[in-house]
Design a protein around this motif. Sequence first.
Motif, short mmCIF file in Angstrom:
data_model
loop_
_atom_site.label_atom_id
_atom_site.label_comp_id
_atom_site.label_asym_id
_atom_site.label_seq_id
_atom_site.Cartn_x
_atom_site.Cartn_y
_atom_site.Cartn_z
N HIS A 10 0.84 -1.20 0.00
CA HIS A 10 0.00 0.00 0.00
C HIS A 10 0.87 1.25 0.00
N ALA A 13 2.41 1.74 -3.52
CA ALA A 13 1.48 2.34 -4.48
C ALA A 13 1.33 3.83 -4.24
N SER A 117 -2.22 0.80 -8.86
CA SER A 117 -2.77 -0.37 -8.18
C SER A 117 -1.75 -0.93 -7.20
N GLU A 119 0.47 -3.60 -5.68
CA GLU A 119 1.15 -4.80 -6.14
C GLU A 119 1.55 -5.62 -4.92
#
Length: 128
Positions: A10, A13, A117, A119
């Motif tokens: 998180h 990103a 997004s 990953e």
Amino acid sequence: MQPNDIQPAHCHARARRVLAEIGLIREEMGRSADNRPLPEITGAAPREVYFEALGLWRRADRLVAEVGGAERSPPPLAPELTELEPGHVLAVIDATLARLDDVKARLGMTERAAEPSVETGRQPADVL
């Protein structure tokens, strides 16, 4: 999302979004891109990522001051430096995005970078 649910992926990103926002600001200000390759980092601990995020916030805050933006409160600080988690890093990255939004507002920019997004499998070293 609960703070305990936040993972390095998180943070990665959101850090990529910060880079995209900085790119938009750089283009608006007419600055050239830094074409040097990013260093490869391995084995980073959440503590190292946290302090790098604080450094990023400070640079964003300085940029706000340079374009005549208003002061804000400092970034959220972790309660215990020995218990740093990805949620603490994400909070500082989000505070950095808020400062970059202040810069963009001063420059009259309305374009926003898309949120990349998440990953899965990213590690703290990837966030750095």
